[in-house]
Scaffold this motif. Sequence first.
Motif, PDB file in Angstrom:
ATOM      1  N   ALA A  12       0.836  -1.204   0.000  1.00 49.06           N
ATOM      2  CA  ALA A  12       0.000   0.000   0.000  1.00 49.06           C
ATOM      3  C   ALA A  12       0.873   1.258   0.000  1.00 49.06           C
ATOM      4  O   ALA A  12       0.560   2.240  -0.689  1.00 49.06           O
ATOM      5  CB  ALA A  12      -0.931  -0.001   1.211  1.00 49.06           C
ATOM      6  N   ALA A  13       1.959   1.224   0.750  1.00 46.78           N
ATOM      7  CA  ALA A  13       2.870   2.367   0.795  1.00 46.78           C
ATOM      8  C   ALA A  13       3.519   2.593  -0.573  1.00 46.78           C
ATOM      9  O   ALA A  13       3.598   3.729  -1.056  1.00 46.78           O
ATOM     10  CB  ALA A  13       3.938   2.145   1.857  1.00 46.78           C
ATOM     11  N   ALA A  14       3.972   1.528  -1.188  1.00 49.81           N
ATOM     12  CA  ALA A  14       4.595   1.636  -2.509  1.00 49.81           C
ATOM     13  C   ALA A  14       3.595   2.164  -3.530  1.00 49.81           C
ATOM     14  O   ALA A  14       3.947   2.987  -4.392  1.00 49.81           O
ATOM     15  CB  ALA A  14       5.141   0.284  -2.943  1.00 49.81           C
ATOM     16  N   LYS A  15       2.367   1.718  -3.420  1.00 52.16           N
ATOM     17  CA  LYS A  15       1.319   2.196  -4.336  1.00 52.16           C
ATOM     18  C   LYS A  15       1.094   3.697  -4.151  1.00 52.16           C
ATOM     19  O   LYS A  15       0.993   4.437  -5.128  1.00 52.16           O
ATOM     20  CB  LYS A  15       0.026   1.423  -4.090  1.00 52.16           C
ATOM     21  N   GLN A  16       1.026   4.162  -2.904  1.00 49.38           N
ATOM     22  CA  GLN A  16       0.850   5.593  -2.636  1.00 49.38           C
ATOM     23  C   GLN A  16       2.012   6.401  -3.214  1.00 49.38           C
ATOM     24  O   GLN A  16       1.806   7.453  -3.814  1.00 49.38           O
ATOM     25  CB  GLN A  16       0.739   5.857  -1.126  1.00 49.38           C
ATOM     26  N   LEU A  17       3.230   5.906  -3.020  1.00 46.50           N
ATOM     27  CA  LEU A  17       4.398   6.628  -3.515  1.00 46.50           C
ATOM     28  C   LEU A  17       4.509   6.575  -5.036  1.00 46.50           C
ATOM     29  O   LEU A  17       5.201   7.407  -5.633  1.00 46.50           O
ATOM     30  CB  LEU A  17       5.674   6.092  -2.864  1.00 46.50           C
ATOM     31  N   SER A  18       3.854   5.618  -5.665  1.00 49.99           N
ATOM     32  CA  SER A  18       3.883   5.564  -7.127  1.00 49.99           C
ATOM     33  C   SER A  18       3.022   6.672  -7.733  1.00 49.99           C
ATOM     34  O   SER A  18       3.240   7.079  -8.863  1.00 49.99           O
ATOM     35  CB  SER A  18       3.415   4.197  -7.632  1.00 49.99           C
ATOM     36  N   TYR A  19       2.049   7.158  -6.967  1.00 46.01           N
ATOM     37  CA  TYR A  19       1.200   8.248  -7.450  1.00 46.01           C
ATOM     38  C   TYR A  19       1.931   9.581  -7.377  1.00 46.01           C
ATOM     39  O   TYR A  19       1.915  10.369  -8.305  1.00 46.01           O
ATOM     40  CB  TYR A  19      -0.093   8.368  -6.628  1.00 46.01           C
ATOM     41  N   ARG A  20       2.549   9.853  -6.220  1.00 46.11           N
ATOM     42  CA  ARG A  20       3.297  11.091  -6.018  1.00 46.11           C
ATOM     43  C   ARG A  20       4.152  10.956  -4.762  1.00 46.11           C
ATOM     44  O   ARG A  20       3.892  10.120  -3.910  1.00 46.11           O
ATOM     45  CB  ARG A  20       2.377  12.292  -5.907  1.00 46.11           C
TER      46      ARG A  20
END
Length: 156
Positions: A12-20
């Motif tokens: 979930a953290a990696a997904k959030q950081l992939s957005y911005r």
Amino acid sequence: MSEVEYRAALDAAAKQLSYRALSTKLLRDKLLDKGHSADAVDYAVAWLTERRLLDDAAYAESVVRSYMRRGYGAARIRQELTRRGVDRETAETAMQSFSPDRAQLCALLDKRLHGDVSDRKEIDKAVAALQRRGFSWGDIRDALAAYGSQLPEQEE
């Protein structure tokens, strides 16, 4: 805690950081809001930080550069860094790269004054607008002096 919970928080953290890009605090808050346990969130943040995928210093520097380009002053940029959860020490380190762009300030003044420095009320409005954008009085005063000297002399 099971490995599955840690992995889910990390994904979930990696997904959030992939957005911005996010600050550590913003990422932590987002993960907790999504229902991940505090231990799993701590694990994900530590894992990402260790691999330099989550870096508050780099994040703060990018926020400073972005807001400088958009014509904001130091006070407004500091306020934005605080709002985004960057700690004071990191914010101050990032702010060392800040220097107000006099040409940009003059352009903002020109947008408000259109070359007319005779109306005190309009000058006061322009000064107030620049103060709302976070510029200090010293920077505004210097820009006003530079702006006034750039104008052609008016014949009477």
